[in-house]
Design a protein around this motif. Structure first.
Motif, PDB file in Angstrom:
ATOM      1  N   ALA A  36       0.715  -1.328  -0.103  1.00  0.00           N
ATOM      2  CA  ALA A  36       0.173  -0.020  -0.032  1.00  0.00           C
ATOM      3  C   ALA A  36       0.939   1.189   0.128  1.00  0.00           C
ATOM      4  O   ALA A  36       0.484   2.179  -0.891  1.00  0.00           O
ATOM      5  N   GLY A  37       2.040   1.208   0.822  1.00  0.00           N
ATOM      6  CA  GLY A  37       2.583   2.488   0.989  1.00  0.00           C
ATOM      7  C   GLY A  37       3.524   2.621  -0.435  1.00  0.00           C
ATOM      8  O   GLY A  37       3.564   3.830  -1.099  1.00  0.00           O
ATOM      9  N   ALA A  38       3.834   1.580  -1.169  1.00  0.00           N
ATOM     10  CA  ALA A  38       4.425   1.560  -2.680  1.00  0.00           C
ATOM     11  C   ALA A  38       3.312   2.072  -3.752  1.00  0.00           C
ATOM     12  O   ALA A  38       3.431   3.136  -4.452  1.00  0.00           O
ATOM     13  N   VAL A  39       2.192   1.577  -3.685  1.00  0.00           N
ATOM     14  CA  VAL A  39       1.069   1.961  -4.637  1.00  0.00           C
ATOM     15  C   VAL A  39       0.936   3.470  -4.209  1.00  0.00           C
ATOM     16  O   VAL A  39       0.523   4.232  -5.359  1.00  0.00           O
ATOM     17  N   PHE A  40       0.748   3.814  -2.963  1.00  0.00           N
ATOM     18  CA  PHE A  40       0.224   5.240  -2.736  1.00  0.00           C
ATOM     19  C   PHE A  40       1.405   6.331  -3.231  1.00  0.00           C
ATOM     20  O   PHE A  40       0.826   7.393  -3.700  1.00  0.00           O
ATOM     21  N   MET A  41       2.575   5.717  -3.017  1.00  0.00           N
ATOM     22  CA  MET A  41       3.708   6.792  -3.505  1.00  0.00           C
ATOM     23  C   MET A  41       3.439   7.001  -5.009  1.00  0.00           C
ATOM     24  O   MET A  41       3.882   8.182  -5.497  1.00  0.00           O
ATOM     25  N   VAL A  42       3.193   5.918  -5.810  1.00  0.00           N
ATOM     26  CA  VAL A  42       3.187   6.023  -7.164  1.00  0.00           C
ATOM     27  C   VAL A  42       2.014   6.740  -7.732  1.00  0.00           C
ATOM     28  O   VAL A  42       2.164   7.719  -8.513  1.00  0.00           O
TER      29      VAL A  42
END
Length: 365
Positions: free
Chosen positions: A15-21
Motif C-alpha cells: 500500500a505504501g508503494a502504490v500510494f507513492m506511485v
C-alpha cells in the motif's frame, strides 16, 4: 495467526508503494496543469505550490480508495502466483477468513478516506476558489508589469509602464488609455507614484505628462499638459460564493437542496466504494499461477473506473431529480455488494466466473 501477520505486513508495504506511485502521478499532473494556469495569467505564480498542495489534499480520498483496492489485489494475486494461497487454503484457511485481517488493515485507511472526503475535500476546494478569486479581483496596480500592456478587468483601461520599483511605489514612462462614451482618452507621463488617501482610495499620480481626448476619426482632439494627474485605482471586493463542492458536509445536510444532497451522496459513496472494493479484491485475485498478473490489474482499473463513474451518474440523477436521495445513496452500493457476495460464493464453491460453455455458446450464436 501467522498468515494474518504476514498478510497485513505485506499489505502495508504494498500500500505504501502504490500510494507513492499514485501521489507522484497526481503531483505531476497537477503541477503541469496549475503551472499552465499561472503562465496564462489565471492564477498568481506565487500561489502555485499552495494550489498544488490543496489539490492533492482534495484528491487524497480518491487516491486512498485506489490504493486500498490495488494493494489487496496485488498481494493476493502474488500469493496465488507463488502458490502461497494454495498452501493456506489447503491447511484449512477458508477464503472468508481473509476478510478479518484485511478488514483490520483497511480500517484506518477507510477512516482517513472519510476524513478527507467529508472535511479535506470541501476545505481544499473552498480555499482554492478563494485564492483564485483574490487574484482575479485584485486592483489595477497589481496587474501592472514592466514592458507589458495590461487590460483592467474592472474598467476599459489599458496600462503600459516601462519601469517599476520593486515595491510598486514608483513607475516611469507610463501610458494609460481608456474609452468613455465612444471617446478615447490617452495619458502619457514620464514619472508617477502611488498615493493612498485617508478614506482608503488609491491613486496613480502621474507627473509631467500629457492627456489626449477625442473621438477616433475626428480631428477635434484636445491636448493638455499637466504637472500632476491622478488616476483612481479601481478594485473589487473579494466575493467568495461557495459551490456545493466547497460547502462543509454539515451545511449540505442543513440545507437539503437537490444539489447539496447529490454532493453528499457522492461524498458518502467514497467510503462505501472502498469497503466494497476491499471485499471484491479477495475473490477477484484468484488466478491460474501460469497466467500473467496483468489481467487482474486491467480488471482492477476497469472495475474502479466503472464504479466511480456510476457514482457520478447517480450524483447527476439526484441533482436532476431523476432519483430520490435515499435510493441514490444506497442502491449502487447494495447492487455491488450483492455482486461481491455472488463472486465470493463462486470462489468458495471453487467455481469459475466464466465457463468455456458460455464462450462456446456465444461463438456458436
Amino acid at each position: 495467526m501467522i498468515f494474518e501477520r504476514s498478510l497485513q505486513r505485506e499489505l502495508a508495504y504494498t500500500a505504501g508503494a502504490v500510494f507513492m506511485v499514485l501521489l507522484t502521478l497526481v503531483l505531476t499532473t497537477m503541477m503541469i496543469r496549475i503551472v499552465g494556469f499561472a503562465a496564462s495569467g489565471e492564477i498568481d505564480p506565487r500561489d502555485v505550490l499552495v494550489l498544488i498542495g490543496l489539490t492533492v489534499i482534495g484528491y487524497l480520498a480518491i487516491m486512498l480508495v485506489a490504493t486500498l483496492f490495488v494493494s489487496i489485489l496485488f498481494v493476493l494475486t502474488r500469493w496465488y502466483k507463488d502458490s502461497e494461497m494454495v498452501v493456506w487454503l489447503s491447511s484449512g484457511v477458508s477464503l472468508t477468513r481473509f476478510i478479518k485481517p484485511i478488514g483490520i488493515f483497511a480500517t484506518p485507511i477507510i477512516i482517513l478516506i472519510m476524513f478527507f472526503v467529508f472535511v479535506g475535500w470541501p476545505w481544499s476546494n473552498q480555499q482554492s476558489k478563494l485564492i483564485r478569486a483574490r487574484f482575479q479581483q485584485r486592483d489595477e496596480v497589481s496587474l501592472l508589469a514592466p514592458g507589458q500592456f495590461r487590460e483592467s478587468p474592472t474598467t476599459h483601461r489599458v496600462f503600459f509602464i516601462e519601469k517599476m520599483s520593486p515595491d510598486q511605489g514608483h513607475v516611469e514612462n507610463v501610458f494609460v488609455t481608456s474609452t468613455e462614451g465612444g471617446k478615447v482618452n490617452v495619458v502619457v507621463s514620464k514619472n508617477g507614484h502611488i498615493e493612498t488617501h485617508k478614506n482608503g482610495d488609491r491613486f496613480v499620480v502621474l507627473e509631467n505628462g500629457r492627456r489626449y481626448d477625442g473621438e477616433p476619426g475626428h480631428p477635434d482632439f484636445r491636448i493638455m499638459e499637466f504637472e500632476r494627474y491622478g488616476v483612481k485605482i479601481q478594485s473589487q471586493p473579494v466575493v467568495n460564493t461557495p459551490t456545493t463542492t466547497g460547502l462543509p458536509t454539515l451545511t449540505l445536510l442543513r440545507n437539503p437542496t437537490k444539489e447539496n444532497l447529490a454532493e453528499f451522496a457522492w461524498r458518502a459513496g467514497l467510503p462505501l466504494i472502498a469497503i466494497n472494493l476491499m471485499l471484491l479484491a479477495i475473490p477477484l485475485a484468484h488466478q491460474n499461477p501460469r497466467r500473467s498478473r496483468t489481467i487482474n490489474l486491467v480488471m482492477a482499473v476497469l472495475i474502479y473506473l466503472t464504479y466511480s463513474n456510476l457514482l457520478n451518474v447517480v450524483q447527476a440523477w439526484i441533482e436532476q431529480g431523476k432519483m430520490s436521495f435515499g435510493v441514490g445513496l444506497v442502491i449502487l452500493h447494495v447492487i455491488v455488494l450483492g455482486i461481491v457476495a455472488f463472486i465470493f460464493w463462486l470462489r468458495v464453491r471453487n467455481r469459475p466466473l466464466f465457463t468455456r460453455a458460455m464462450f462456446s455458446r456465444s461463438q456458436g450464436a
